[in-house]
Scaffold this motif. Structure first.
Motif, mmCIF file in Angstrom:
data_model
loop_
_atom_site.group_PDB
_atom_site.id
_atom_site.type_symbol
_atom_site.label_atom_id
_atom_site.label_comp_id
_atom_site.label_asym_id
_atom_site.label_seq_id
_atom_site.Cartn_x
_atom_site.Cartn_y
_atom_site.Cartn_z
ATOM 1 N N GLY A 1 -16.804 84.662 -30.803
ATOM 2 C CA GLY A 1 -16.955 84.295 -32.206
ATOM 3 C C GLY A 1 -16.254 85.230 -33.167
ATOM 4 O O GLY A 1 -16.369 85.061 -34.384
ATOM 5 N N LEU A 2 -15.512 86.184 -32.628
ATOM 6 C CA LEU A 2 -14.862 87.170 -33.494
ATOM 7 C C LEU A 2 -13.817 86.547 -34.422
ATOM 8 O O LEU A 2 -13.602 87.027 -35.533
ATOM 9 C CB LEU A 2 -14.204 88.260 -32.647
ATOM 10 N N HIS A 3 -13.162 85.474 -33.973
ATOM 11 C CA HIS A 3 -12.107 84.901 -34.805
ATOM 12 C C HIS A 3 -12.655 84.336 -36.109
ATOM 13 O O HIS A 3 -11.983 84.366 -37.138
ATOM 14 C CB HIS A 3 -11.348 83.816 -34.032
ATOM 15 N N VAL A 4 -13.914 83.856 -36.068
ATOM 16 C CA VAL A 4 -14.528 83.341 -37.288
ATOM 17 C C VAL A 4 -14.795 84.486 -38.260
ATOM 18 O O VAL A 4 -14.518 84.389 -39.461
ATOM 19 C CB VAL A 4 -15.844 82.604 -36.960
ATOM 20 N N GLN A 5 -15.323 85.599 -37.730
ATOM 21 C CA GLN A 5 -15.586 86.766 -38.566
ATOM 22 C C GLN A 5 -14.287 87.355 -39.105
ATOM 23 O O GLN A 5 -14.236 87.838 -40.230
ATOM 24 C CB GLN A 5 -16.351 87.830 -37.764
ATOM 25 N N LEU A 6 -13.238 87.307 -38.295
ATOM 26 C CA LEU A 6 -11.946 87.850 -38.733
ATOM 27 C C LEU A 6 -11.389 87.054 -39.906
ATOM 28 O O LEU A 6 -10.842 87.625 -40.856
ATOM 29 C CB LEU A 6 -10.957 87.839 -37.566
ATOM 30 N N ALA A 7 -11.545 85.725 -39.870
ATOM 31 C CA ALA A 7 -11.070 84.888 -40.970
ATOM 32 C C ALA A 7 -11.832 85.205 -42.254
ATOM 33 O O ALA A 7 -11.236 85.304 -43.336
ATOM 34 C CB ALA A 7 -11.227 83.413 -40.602
ATOM 35 N N ALA A 8 -13.148 85.369 -42.139
ATOM 36 C CA ALA A 8 -13.961 85.706 -43.314
ATOM 37 C C ALA A 8 -13.596 87.089 -43.848
ATOM 38 O O ALA A 8 -13.550 87.322 -45.061
ATOM 39 C CB ALA A 8 -15.443 85.649 -42.956
ATOM 40 N N PHE A 9 -13.309 88.015 -42.923
ATOM 41 C CA PHE A 9 -12.926 89.371 -43.294
ATOM 42 C C PHE A 9 -11.618 89.355 -44.093
ATOM 43 O O PHE A 9 -11.488 90.035 -45.116
ATOM 44 C CB PHE A 9 -12.780 90.211 -42.031
ATOM 45 N N ALA A 10 -10.650 88.561 -43.627
ATOM 46 C CA ALA A 10 -9.354 88.480 -44.306
ATOM 47 C C ALA A 10 -9.510 87.895 -45.709
ATOM 48 O O ALA A 10 -8.881 88.362 -46.662
ATOM 49 C CB ALA A 10 -8.387 87.637 -43.484
ATOM 50 N N ALA A 11 -10.354 86.878 -45.833
ATOM 51 C CA ALA A 11 -10.578 86.269 -47.146
ATOM 52 C C ALA A 11 -11.228 87.258 -48.106
ATOM 53 O O ALA A 11 -10.869 87.334 -49.286
ATOM 54 C CB ALA A 11 -11.456 85.030 -46.999
ATOM 55 N N ASP A 12 -12.174 88.064 -47.597
ATOM 56 C CA ASP A 12 -12.835 89.066 -48.432
ATOM 57 C C ASP A 12 -11.841 90.135 -48.868
ATOM 58 O O ASP A 12 -11.908 90.640 -49.995
ATOM 59 C CB ASP A 12 -13.999 89.695 -47.671
ATOM 60 N N ALA A 13 -10.900 90.489 -47.978
ATOM 61 C CA ALA A 13 -9.886 91.495 -48.325
ATOM 62 C C ALA A 13 -9.034 91.034 -49.505
ATOM 63 O O ALA A 13 -8.715 91.817 -50.410
ATOM 64 C CB ALA A 13 -9.009 91.793 -47.110
ATOM 65 N N VAL A 14 -8.684 89.755 -49.513
ATOM 66 C CA VAL A 14 -7.903 89.211 -50.628
ATOM 67 C C VAL A 14 -8.692 89.295 -51.933
ATOM 68 O O VAL A 14 -8.169 89.686 -52.985
ATOM 69 C CB VAL A 14 -7.496 87.753 -50.338
ATOM 70 N N ASP A 15 -9.982 88.946 -51.858
ATOM 71 C CA ASP A 15 -10.836 89.011 -53.049
ATOM 72 C C ASP A 15 -10.962 90.447 -53.557
ATOM 73 O O ASP A 15 -10.958 90.695 -54.772
ATOM 74 C CB ASP A 15 -12.225 88.450 -52.737
ATOM 75 N N ARG A 16 -11.074 91.404 -52.635
ATOM 76 C CA ARG A 16 -11.210 92.811 -53.030
ATOM 77 C C ARG A 16 -9.947 93.303 -53.734
ATOM 78 O O ARG A 16 -10.018 94.076 -54.690
ATOM 79 C CB ARG A 16 -11.495 93.695 -51.814
ATOM 80 N N VAL A 17 -8.797 92.889 -53.237
ATOM 81 C CA VAL A 17 -7.535 93.305 -53.860
ATOM 82 C C VAL A 17 -7.466 92.799 -55.291
ATOM 83 O O VAL A 17 -7.079 93.529 -56.217
ATOM 84 C CB VAL A 17 -6.335 92.787 -53.037
ATOM 85 N N GLU A 18 -7.861 91.556 -55.492
ATOM 86 C CA GLU A 18 -7.819 90.982 -56.836
ATOM 87 C C GLU A 18 -8.794 91.684 -57.777
ATOM 88 O O GLU A 18 -8.482 91.925 -58.943
ATOM 89 C CB GLU A 18 -8.146 89.484 -56.767
ATOM 90 N N ALA A 19 -9.969 92.038 -57.272
ATOM 91 C CA ALA A 19 -10.998 92.631 -58.131
ATOM 92 C C ALA A 19 -10.789 94.124 -58.355
ATOM 93 O O ALA A 19 -11.133 94.656 -59.414
ATOM 94 C CB ALA A 19 -12.380 92.384 -57.524
ATOM 95 N N GLU A 20 -10.245 94.816 -57.357
ATOM 96 C CA GLU A 20 -10.184 96.280 -57.414
ATOM 97 C C GLU A 20 -8.760 96.827 -57.376
ATOM 98 O O GLU A 20 -8.559 97.998 -57.054
ATOM 99 C CB GLU A 20 -10.972 96.875 -56.240
ATOM 100 N N ALA A 21 -7.768 96.018 -57.724
ATOM 101 C CA ALA A 21 -6.372 96.459 -57.646
ATOM 102 C C ALA A 21 -6.095 97.739 -58.437
ATOM 103 O O ALA A 21 -5.429 98.654 -57.930
ATOM 104 C CB ALA A 21 -5.442 95.335 -58.090
ATOM 105 N N PRO A 22 -6.567 97.877 -59.687
ATOM 106 C CA PRO A 22 -6.287 99.114 -60.430
ATOM 107 C C PRO A 22 -6.808 100.368 -59.720
ATOM 108 O O PRO A 22 -6.146 101.409 -59.720
ATOM 109 C CB PRO A 22 -6.998 98.893 -61.769
ATOM 110 N N LEU A 23 -7.976 100.250 -59.112
ATOM 111 C CA LEU A 23 -8.546 101.407 -58.429
ATOM 112 C C LEU A 23 -7.814 101.666 -57.120
ATOM 113 O O LEU A 23 -7.471 102.810 -56.793
ATOM 114 C CB LEU A 23 -10.039 101.178 -58.176
ATOM 115 N N LEU A 24 -7.565 100.607 -56.353
ATOM 116 C CA LEU A 24 -6.913 100.755 -55.056
ATOM 117 C C LEU A 24 -5.487 101.269 -55.183
ATOM 118 O O LEU A 24 -5.056 102.130 -54.411
ATOM 119 C CB LEU A 24 -6.907 99.414 -54.324
ATOM 120 N N LEU A 25 -4.755 100.763 -56.161
ATOM 121 C CA LEU A 25 -3.334 101.086 -56.273
ATOM 122 C C LEU A 25 -3.052 102.272 -57.188
ATOM 123 O O LEU A 25 -2.140 103.063 -56.917
ATOM 124 C CB LEU A 25 -2.562 99.861 -56.761
ATOM 125 N N ASP A 26 -3.826 102.402 -58.272
ATOM 126 C CA ASP A 26 -3.523 103.424 -59.272
ATOM 127 C C ASP A 26 -4.650 104.427 -59.487
ATOM 128 O O ASP A 26 -4.581 105.246 -60.403
ATOM 129 C CB ASP A 26 -3.197 102.752 -60.614
#
Length: 390
Positions: A141-166
């Motif tokens: 069942g890891l592939h299902v969790q991996l897909a959810a993990f990837a989607a969350d990573a995209v959301d985190r980048v959008e929400a926290e880009a200033p902190l992550l990048l700058d």
């Protein structure tokens, strides 16, 4: 200091008993749990870190109303508990939560929970074999969790880009990290053991330590106080807080994070507002501060660890950890790998003593040869003549 958890022991035989300790929240249960209690969990898929903390409390048994390992992903908590020899009764049913806290119960090897001879609940006793089989099945069942993990990573980048990048929003700590070796210690699975394995490195290099929340106590117990404590400090000892150069409060859910404790103690502090985890912020803080290297301890590093954290912690997940590690990838070193490199390093005086003993042994062996003793006598006469003692 808490005792080292037992590991790889045989499961308990016969009946075990003790008072029930019930809480709907695992963290609240851990704060109340004492040696000999019967811990009651209402949790699906127990993570490794919570399991380790349960072991440290030394309960008589663990009862879970739900499935400790559901099969959604290979959650490591069940294997940790069973490997420590604890009796784990799985899927005991929600009726257990209606029992009175403190009720003295007996937990049988057949999974029956009883009091005064009356059966109160019944579940399945986990074994190393059953857990091993379920772990293998859960990997599918890891592939299902991996897909959810990837989607969350995209959301985190959008929400926290200033902190992550700058690094926008990170606190000014007043601690110089530029060009320094930094160790980020988080209260992850087996972090105390891994901290102990890292002592040769800590002793030799004296790095700057950033401790995340209650890991500050583990660090100060090892005689290396944290320069920076970051996270929720509600349960951190006063001793660890007072020895820190800077305290930065952070709660991804926007809570108090322990500010009510710091004000009466007169301890100055800053605050970080972010939905990322505190360990993620610690890594980003070290990176933004110009650290030469960042050793992570107790922070998820493997894919399975990241997925387990993501499934267990719905507030911060683990996508932020992945992104923080990616941002600081040119300086990140995992503590386990570093400990292996330092395992066979010895202080200079040990090497000198070994060399001296080798020379002495060689000299004794040469002395025993037919020409060895005359040679040493001639050498002594020559050297003695130089220094005026012969």
């Amino acid at each position: 200091m808490k005792p080292t958890p037992r590991r790889d022991t045989a499961p308990t035989e016969g009946e075990v008993s003790g008072p029930l300790r019930l809480e709907t929240n695992a963290r609240a249960l851990l704060r109340r749990l004492r040696a000999g209690d019967v811990a009651v969990l209402d949790l699906m898929d127990l993570d490794s870190r919570t399991a380790e903390e349960l072991i440290e409390a030394r309960p008589a048994a663990v009862i879970n109303t739900q499935r400790t390992l559901s099969g959604r992903y290979p959650a490591g908590g069940a294997a940790v508990l069973v490997g420590a020899g604890l009796r784990v009764v799985d899927e005991a049913g929600s009726a257990v939560m209606a029992l009175a806290d403190g009720t003295h119960v007996t937990v049988g090897a057949d999974g029956v929970v009883s009091a005064d001879g009356d059966e109160l609940a019944r579940g399945t006793v986990l074994s190393p074999e059953s857990v091993g089989e379920e772990m293998l099945a859960a990997e599918e069942g890891l592939h299902v969790q991996l897909a959810a993990f990837a989607a969350d990573a995209v959301d985190r980048v959008e929400a926290e880009a200033p902190l992550l990048l700058d690094a926008e929003g990170l606190p000014e700590t007043g601690v110089d990290l530029s060009g320094k070796q930094v160790v980020v210690v988080a209260p992850g699975y087996r972090h105390k053991e891994r901290l102990a394995a890292l002592r040769p490195y800590l002793r030799e290099h004296r790095p700057v330590i950033i401790a995340v929340s209650e890991a500050a106590d583990s660090v100060v117990e090892s005689a290396y106080p944290a320069a920076i404590v970051l996270g929720d400090v509600e349960t951190v000892s006063e001793r660890a807080l007072k020895r820190a150069s800077h305290i930065s409060l952070h709660d991804p859910s926007g809570g108090d994070a322990g500010a009510s404790r710091l004000d009466p103690l007169g301890l100055a502090h800053s605050r970080v507002v972010s939905t990322l985890g505190s360990a993620d912020l610690a890594i980003l803080l070290a990176h933004a501060g110009g650290a030469a290297s960042i050793v992570t301890l107790g922070v998820p590093a493997r894919l399975t660890e990241l997925l387990e954290t993501a499934a267990h912690d719905q507030t911060t997940g683990a996508a932020g950890t992945f992104l923080a590690r990616l941002q600081a990838s040119d300086r990140i070193i995992d503590a386990e790998a570093l400990a292996v490199l330092y395992r066979h390093r010895y202080p200079w005086w040990v090497v000198a003593a070994l060399l001296a003993s080798a020379v002495l042994a060689l000299g004794v062996a040469f002395w025993a040869t037919p020409g060895g003793r005359p040679w040493f006598e001639d050498l002594w006469q020559t050297v003695g003549g130089w220094i005026g003692v012969a």
